[in-house]
Design a protein around this motif. Sequence first.
Motif, PDB file in Angstrom:
ATOM      1  N   ALA A 201      32.858  15.034  74.583  1.00  0.00           N
ATOM      2  CA  ALA A 201      33.335  15.210  75.955  1.00  0.00           C
ATOM      3  C   ALA A 201      33.028  16.609  76.469  1.00  0.00           C
ATOM      4  N   GLU A 202      33.245  17.622  75.660  1.00  0.00           N
ATOM      5  CA  GLU A 202      32.967  18.994  76.082  1.00  0.00           C
ATOM      6  C   GLU A 202      31.464  19.239  76.204  1.00  0.00           C
TER       7      GLU A 202
ATOM      8  N   GLN B  83      44.098  19.072  62.181  1.00  0.00           N
ATOM      9  CA  GLN B  83      43.689  18.678  63.520  1.00  0.00           C
ATOM     10  C   GLN B  83      42.219  18.299  63.614  1.00  0.00           C
TER      11      GLN B  83
ATOM     12  N   ALA C 291      38.697  11.738  66.493  1.00  0.00           N
ATOM     13  CA  ALA C 291      39.143  12.475  67.680  1.00  0.00           C
ATOM     14  C   ALA C 291      38.377  13.788  67.837  1.00  0.00           C
ATOM     15  N   THR C 292      38.074  14.445  66.716  1.00  0.00           N
ATOM     16  CA  THR C 292      37.294  15.689  66.772  1.00  0.00           C
ATOM     17  C   THR C 292      35.935  15.440  67.397  1.00  0.00           C
ATOM     18  N   TRP C 293      35.235  14.401  66.927  1.00  0.00           N
ATOM     19  CA  TRP C 293      33.890  14.129  67.462  1.00  0.00           C
ATOM     20  C   TRP C 293      33.957  13.669  68.913  1.00  0.00           C
ATOM     21  N   ARG C 294      34.978  12.914  69.294  1.00  0.00           N
ATOM     22  CA  ARG C 294      35.091  12.474  70.691  1.00  0.00           C
ATOM     23  C   ARG C 294      35.343  13.661  71.611  1.00  0.00           C
ATOM     24  N   ARG C 295      36.184  14.591  71.184  1.00  0.00           N
ATOM     25  CA  ARG C 295      36.426  15.775  72.007  1.00  0.00           C
ATOM     26  C   ARG C 295      35.169  16.633  72.092  1.00  0.00           C
TER      27      ARG C 295
END
Length: 633
Positions: A197-198, A467, A190-194
């Motif tokens: 995206a940014e 997180q 999830a960290t890498w996907r966010r």
Amino acid sequence: MFTTRPTLQGTFGMAASSHWLATAAAMAVLEDGGNAFDAAVAAGFTLQVVEPHLNGPAGEVPIILAPAGGRPQVLCGQGGAPAGASIEHYTSLGLDEVPGTGPLAAAVPGAFDAWLLLLRDHGTKRLSEVLRYAIGYAANGHPALPAVGAAVAAVREQFETHWPSSAALYLPDGRPPAPGALLRNPALAATWRRLLAEAEAAGPGREQQIDAARRVWGQGFIAAALAEFAAQPAMDTSGEPHPGVLTGADLASFEARYEEPVSFEWHGWTVCKPGLWSQGPVFLQQLALLPDELTQFSPVQGAPAYGSPEYLHTLIEGGKLAMADREAWYGDNAQHAEVTAAELLDPAYSVERRALISEFASAELRPGRPGGRLPRLGRRAVDALRLGSSPAAALGSGEPSMSEPSMSEPSMSEPSISEPSASDPSIAADGSTKGDTCHLDVVDRWGNMVSATPSGGWLQSSPVVPQLGFPLGTRLQMAQLEPGLPNSLSPGRRPRTTLSPSLALRGGEPVLAFGTPGGDAQDQWSLHFFLAVALREPVRGGLDLQGAIDAPNWHHDSFPSSFHPHAMHPARVNVESRIGDDAIAELRRRGHRVRVGGPWSEGRLSAVARDPQTGILSAGANPRGMQGYAAGR
């Protein structure tokens, strides 16, 4: 000669690393039209997922790269000490050493920015194209290595009692991951996907997105989470919980940087290493200390044969002198340029140092005096020598007492080829470790070549930031809480690292990239590999990489360890039993405290090569541990 695997050869591309999935990711990128640098970045991020006990996103990485037609460069992904990391702060807490675990030991993370700088400046792929392999393995899972479960088991009490966020990830059902069990890290995915995206929201350009991702790491949600978590007290090896000193400002100010490599000319080879902030020049000093008769490419009268006891003794004793210089003179010379690598590699200095090598093993720590300077050894070295030696050795007799039976008789079982080496991760219940590292090498059909040794940010180093799915690193444990030393803790100063990738040229053309995990043993194992390549006959028209990797190896411990608690074992040498009973007996006669390991217990090398005349590419990887693999075509 018989080898465990063939030396791979081809013309399209070659990759080798300490884990088969990272090698496969690198080859997938090459097959997709990427170059060696794209492939290395994909492999680097994959290693963070599949070898979390050996490296992580908040760790560090030195990289040596040679673009086709360009000159070799070092890309430094080693962060410095945070602005609040002063000796006064640590000693005010009652500490006399930087803890081996916990947020107080965190340097500024450097690996992420280095990988992205490599991708931006030398790669061709978008960040999403090289990150997808790591994201896939984190989200969907990968078969857990036996060593991952063993690492978690070693620190299980620490996780369950003090680091609940780590227990949640690595002990989800109250048990360490079983060998081969599917291990997932959804928070990291999830960290890498966010982050992607940014980064992609910043604009359509490839470089634009990579720079945006660098800002997200250093100034965005990742930096905010790291800084907030670092400020929370956590239990460390001191036995007390401490908050760290890493801040958002430290993260925002860091950028990986290019440097000129330190190089040494040796019998037609030019070997390139990172500078004195690493232990890389130890490799070069060992080359410089070799006597001429040992470096002949054909037998000469009186020259010791490759692999003979005299050969081994000469290399071991030269290695002791180089490591003593590391203790006395190596450090981040960006701030303290007291001694340069050129002075340590000066021929006259090497002749002076070489004269110290005698027939018998030395138990002394004997740094030199480059330029007539007096070395200053800190209390760590003095205490390690006092505690680790016999009375005779402590007095520097040069012929150590053999009164310790455990050091003069074989004390290790004979592990199979699948067992780890003697310098693989050694993890105490408090999480203190040594030797936790990965390695990768890639060469492509255009002649681009890269070698990298990622490390730090291990699962056992600090609590997982829940997180984000990964912990901070602990590289500051290598710095010393004593002023005036080359490796003294100082804000902004890089702690001296053991990480040491290698790149070698012939006739000005890059031909060989190689390296190994193994902490302090890296440049000992690498030297023996390199000499096996250089001093033995080639095979099938190319370098015998696999034969050199498979050759019996060893390492000595006659210097203070870089890792907490910084032990030293004067005159001790750890050997694979395959060096033979006669060699072991002769080393003991010469005063070495020989500790005999299994036949496949030393070294974890990988390598790639390119013949500039034919364009033929080669690769080999370590069979020890049944984990490292090479691939190519």
